[in-house]
Structures are given as C-alpha cells and as structure tokens.
Design a protein around this motif. Sequence first.
Motif, PDB file in Angstrom:
ATOM      1  N   MET A 209      17.850  -6.749   7.726  1.00 53.49           N
ATOM      2  CA  MET A 209      16.728  -7.170   6.901  1.00 53.49           C
ATOM      3  C   MET A 209      15.423  -6.779   7.597  1.00 53.49           C
ATOM      4  SD  MET A 209      16.037 -10.916   5.401  1.00 53.49           S
ATOM      5  CE  MET A 209      14.406 -11.437   4.989  1.00 53.49           C
ATOM      6  N   ASN A 210      14.499  -6.266   6.826  1.00 51.22           N
ATOM      7  CA  ASN A 210      13.217  -5.848   7.373  1.00 51.22           C
ATOM      8  C   ASN A 210      12.349  -7.038   7.741  1.00 51.22           C
ATOM      9  OD1 ASN A 210      13.759  -3.139   7.086  1.00 51.22           O
ATOM     10  ND2 ASN A 210      12.907  -3.035   5.036  1.00 51.22           N
ATOM     11  N   ASN A 211      11.702  -6.941   8.863  1.00 49.78           N
ATOM     12  CA  ASN A 211      10.744  -7.924   9.338  1.00 49.78           C
ATOM     13  C   ASN A 211       9.368  -7.311   9.105  1.00 49.78           C
ATOM     14  OD1 ASN A 211       8.799  -8.854  11.301  1.00 49.78           O
ATOM     15  ND2 ASN A 211      10.461  -9.884  12.368  1.00 49.78           N
ATOM     16  N   TYR A 212       8.487  -8.016   8.370  1.00 51.04           N
ATOM     17  CA  TYR A 212       7.183  -7.434   8.030  1.00 51.04           C
ATOM     18  C   TYR A 212       6.356  -7.093   9.260  1.00 51.04           C
ATOM     19  CZ  TYR A 212       8.093  -8.330   3.154  1.00 51.04           C
ATOM     20  OH  TYR A 212       8.650  -8.302   1.917  1.00 51.04           O
ATOM     21  N   LYS A 213       6.451  -7.893  10.307  1.00 53.62           N
ATOM     22  CA  LYS A 213       5.727  -7.587  11.544  1.00 53.62           C
ATOM     23  C   LYS A 213       6.217  -6.260  12.111  1.00 53.62           C
ATOM     24  CE  LYS A 213       4.734  -9.173  16.181  1.00 53.62           C
ATOM     25  NZ  LYS A 213       5.311  -9.779  17.323  1.00 53.62           N
TER      26      LYS A 213
ATOM     27  N   LYS B  58     -12.351  20.732  10.900  1.00 53.85           N
ATOM     28  CA  LYS B  58     -12.572  20.146   9.568  1.00 53.85           C
ATOM     29  C   LYS B  58     -11.494  20.590   8.571  1.00 53.85           C
ATOM     30  CE  LYS B  58     -17.577  19.514  10.034  1.00 53.85           C
ATOM     31  NZ  LYS B  58     -17.645  19.309  11.409  1.00 53.85           N
ATOM     32  N   ASP B  59     -10.257  20.701   9.084  1.00 61.03           N
ATOM     33  CA  ASP B  59      -9.127  21.051   8.220  1.00 61.03           C
ATOM     34  C   ASP B  59      -8.891  19.939   7.207  1.00 61.03           C
ATOM     35  OD1 ASP B  59      -8.504  23.513   9.435  1.00 61.03           O
ATOM     36  OD2 ASP B  59      -7.340  22.511  11.002  1.00 61.03           O
ATOM     37  N   LYS B  60      -8.456  20.326   6.033  1.00 66.15           N
ATOM     38  CA  LYS B  60      -8.151  19.351   4.972  1.00 66.15           C
ATOM     39  C   LYS B  60      -6.729  18.831   5.165  1.00 66.15           C
ATOM     40  CE  LYS B  60     -11.372  21.070   1.465  1.00 66.15           C
ATOM     41  NZ  LYS B  60     -12.445  21.250   2.298  1.00 66.15           N
ATOM     42  N   TYR B  61      -6.532  18.174   6.286  1.00 64.10           N
ATOM     43  CA  TYR B  61      -5.234  17.612   6.685  1.00 64.10           C
ATOM     44  C   TYR B  61      -4.974  16.336   5.887  1.00 64.10           C
ATOM     45  CZ  TYR B  61      -1.920  15.326   9.905  1.00 64.10           C
ATOM     46  OH  TYR B  61      -0.846  14.693  10.477  1.00 64.10           O
ATOM     47  N   VAL B  62      -3.834  16.304   5.189  1.00 67.12           N
ATOM     48  CA  VAL B  62      -3.463  15.135   4.398  1.00 67.12           C
ATOM     49  C   VAL B  62      -2.064  14.687   4.824  1.00 67.12           C
ATOM     50  CG1 VAL B  62      -3.072  14.202   2.083  1.00 67.12           C
ATOM     51  CG2 VAL B  62      -4.854  15.931   2.445  1.00 67.12           C
ATOM     52  N   PRO B  63      -1.989  13.603   5.603  1.00 60.71           N
ATOM     53  CA  PRO B  63      -0.689  13.062   6.002  1.00 60.71           C
ATOM     54  C   PRO B  63      -0.292  11.916   5.075  1.00 60.71           C
ATOM     55  CG  PRO B  63      -2.406  12.131   7.375  1.00 60.71           C
ATOM     56  CD  PRO B  63      -3.083  13.027   6.376  1.00 60.71           C
ATOM     57  N   ILE B  64       0.952  11.918   4.640  1.00 65.88           N
ATOM     58  CA  ILE B  64       1.447  10.851   3.763  1.00 65.88           C
ATOM     59  C   ILE B  64       2.751  10.320   4.353  1.00 65.88           C
ATOM     60  CG2 ILE B  64       2.256  10.232   1.454  1.00 65.88           C
ATOM     61  CD1 ILE B  64       0.595  12.660   0.433  1.00 65.88           C
ATOM     62  N   ILE B  65       2.764   9.036   4.670  1.00 65.76           N
ATOM     63  CA  ILE B  65       4.000   8.384   5.114  1.00 65.76           C
ATOM     64  C   ILE B  65       4.806   8.106   3.847  1.00 65.76           C
ATOM     65  CG2 ILE B  65       5.029   6.378   6.255  1.00 65.76           C
ATOM     66  CD1 ILE B  65       2.329   6.118   7.817  1.00 65.76           C
ATOM     67  N   THR B  66       5.954   8.761   3.719  1.00 68.99           N
ATOM     68  CA  THR B  66       6.741   8.631   2.492  1.00 68.99           C
ATOM     69  C   THR B  66       7.894   7.646   2.615  1.00 68.99           C
ATOM     70  OG1 THR B  66       8.134  10.527   3.096  1.00 68.99           O
ATOM     71  CG2 THR B  66       6.165  10.975   1.760  1.00 68.99           C
ATOM     72  N   TYR B  67       8.194   7.227   3.850  1.00 73.57           N
ATOM     73  CA  TYR B  67       9.364   6.355   4.031  1.00 73.57           C
ATOM     74  C   TYR B  67       9.261   5.642   5.366  1.00 73.57           C
ATOM     75  CZ  TYR B  67      14.309   5.172   4.852  1.00 73.57           C
ATOM     76  OH  TYR B  67      15.482   4.524   5.120  1.00 73.57           O
ATOM     77  N   ILE B  68       9.575   4.352   5.348  1.00 70.55           N
ATOM     78  CA  ILE B  68       9.756   3.574   6.580  1.00 70.55           C
ATOM     79  C   ILE B  68      10.876   2.581   6.324  1.00 70.55           C
ATOM     80  CG2 ILE B  68       8.799   1.884   8.205  1.00 70.55           C
ATOM     81  CD1 ILE B  68       6.052   3.024   7.734  1.00 70.55           C
ATOM     82  N   ASP B  69      11.791   2.484   7.275  1.00 70.95           N
ATOM     83  CA  ASP B  69      12.854   1.485   7.202  1.00 70.95           C
ATOM     84  C   ASP B  69      13.099   0.946   8.610  1.00 70.95           C
ATOM     85  OD1 ASP B  69      14.934   0.017   5.754  1.00 70.95           O
ATOM     86  OD2 ASP B  69      16.309   1.182   7.002  1.00 70.95           O
ATOM     87  N   VAL B  70      13.239  -0.362   8.694  1.00 67.35           N
ATOM     88  CA  VAL B  70      13.495  -1.021   9.979  1.00 67.35           C
ATOM     89  C   VAL B  70      14.787  -1.814   9.856  1.00 67.35           C
ATOM     90  CG1 VAL B  70      12.640  -2.691  11.672  1.00 67.35           C
ATOM     91  CG2 VAL B  70      11.022  -1.222  10.463  1.00 67.35           C
ATOM     92  N   THR B  71      15.671  -1.644  10.829  1.00 68.41           N
ATOM     93  CA  THR B  71      16.902  -2.428  10.921  1.00 68.41           C
ATOM     94  C   THR B  71      17.012  -2.913  12.353  1.00 68.41           C
ATOM     95  OG1 THR B  71      17.960  -1.025   9.255  1.00 68.41           O
ATOM     96  CG2 THR B  71      19.404  -2.424  10.604  1.00 68.41           C
ATOM     97  N   GLY B  72      16.753  -4.184  12.544  1.00 66.54           N
ATOM     98  CA  GLY B  72      16.830  -4.736  13.894  1.00 66.54           C
ATOM     99  C   GLY B  72      15.836  -4.066  14.815  1.00 66.54           C
ATOM    100  N   ASN B  73      16.351  -3.428  15.875  1.00 66.20           N
ATOM    101  CA  ASN B  73      15.510  -2.788  16.883  1.00 66.20           C
ATOM    102  C   ASN B  73      15.401  -1.273  16.727  1.00 66.20           C
ATOM    103  OD1 ASN B  73      14.914  -5.227  18.195  1.00 66.20           O
ATOM    104  ND2 ASN B  73      16.843  -5.131  19.316  1.00 66.20           N
TER     105      ASN B  73
END
Length: 126
Positions: free
Chosen positions: A1-5, A69-84
């Motif tokens: 289960m994911n922990n929000y912290k 001044k590059d038009k760098y666009v980073p997008i975090i598309t996925y995060i999953d946490v399981t325990g440690n």
Amino acid sequence: MNNYKDLNNVKEVIENYIKGTYEADISLLKNVFHEKARMSGYLGDELIIGGPEPFYEDLKSHPSMKENKDKYVPIITYIDVTGNIASATLYETGFFGNLCIEDHFHLIKSENEEWKIISKVFSVIA
C-alpha cells in the motif's frame, strides 16, 4: 500500500533529478543517486551500461539547458511505492534542444530513511 509521505518523498527525488539535470547541478544529482547506483540505456543505437558518472561528465562538458534556455519539458508519468522500494517514469522533451528521452527509475529507501535512485534505464526516443 502506498504511503503518501513516501510518494511525496519519491516525487521530490525525481523533481531534484529534473532540477539537477536542467541546471547541470552535479552535487544535487549526486545527492539523489545512491552511491552504488547504475545507469544504463540507449543513446541512439549505442548501448551504455554503467553508473551515473558519464552522465555527470556529459552535463559538465557544455552549458546547461538552463543557460541555453532550452525548452526542456519534463513530465513524471508514473510513480509507485511498495514498502521500501519505488519506481518512477519520466518523459523529457527538449532535452538539450531537440531530444526526447524516457527514463525509468528504481529507488530504495536507505537505512536513514532517505529515498535514493538505485537504477536508471533510459532511451533516447527522438
């Protein structure tokens, strides 16, 4: 289960990776990677297997994306946490002007409760 912290802490690590990459802040990048981290992937047809040191050297070898001044666009598309352990995916466009890159990260929570990137695999898409 994911922990929000933990989710927020993992997101912060990836955001620091993004900032460090954009600004070529090597000390910030060294702080987000575990000391035994691996970094492997494809630059075009070239397979690179090793640690993050060549990445640091490459970033230091020319002006940063911020300076350019590059038009760098980073997008975090996925995060999953399981325990440690955790996984995250980052899609980057405008990397040094015109490259698109997808990064897949694995993170671990260290003994002192800090999240660190233990591995990164990447592929230049365009």
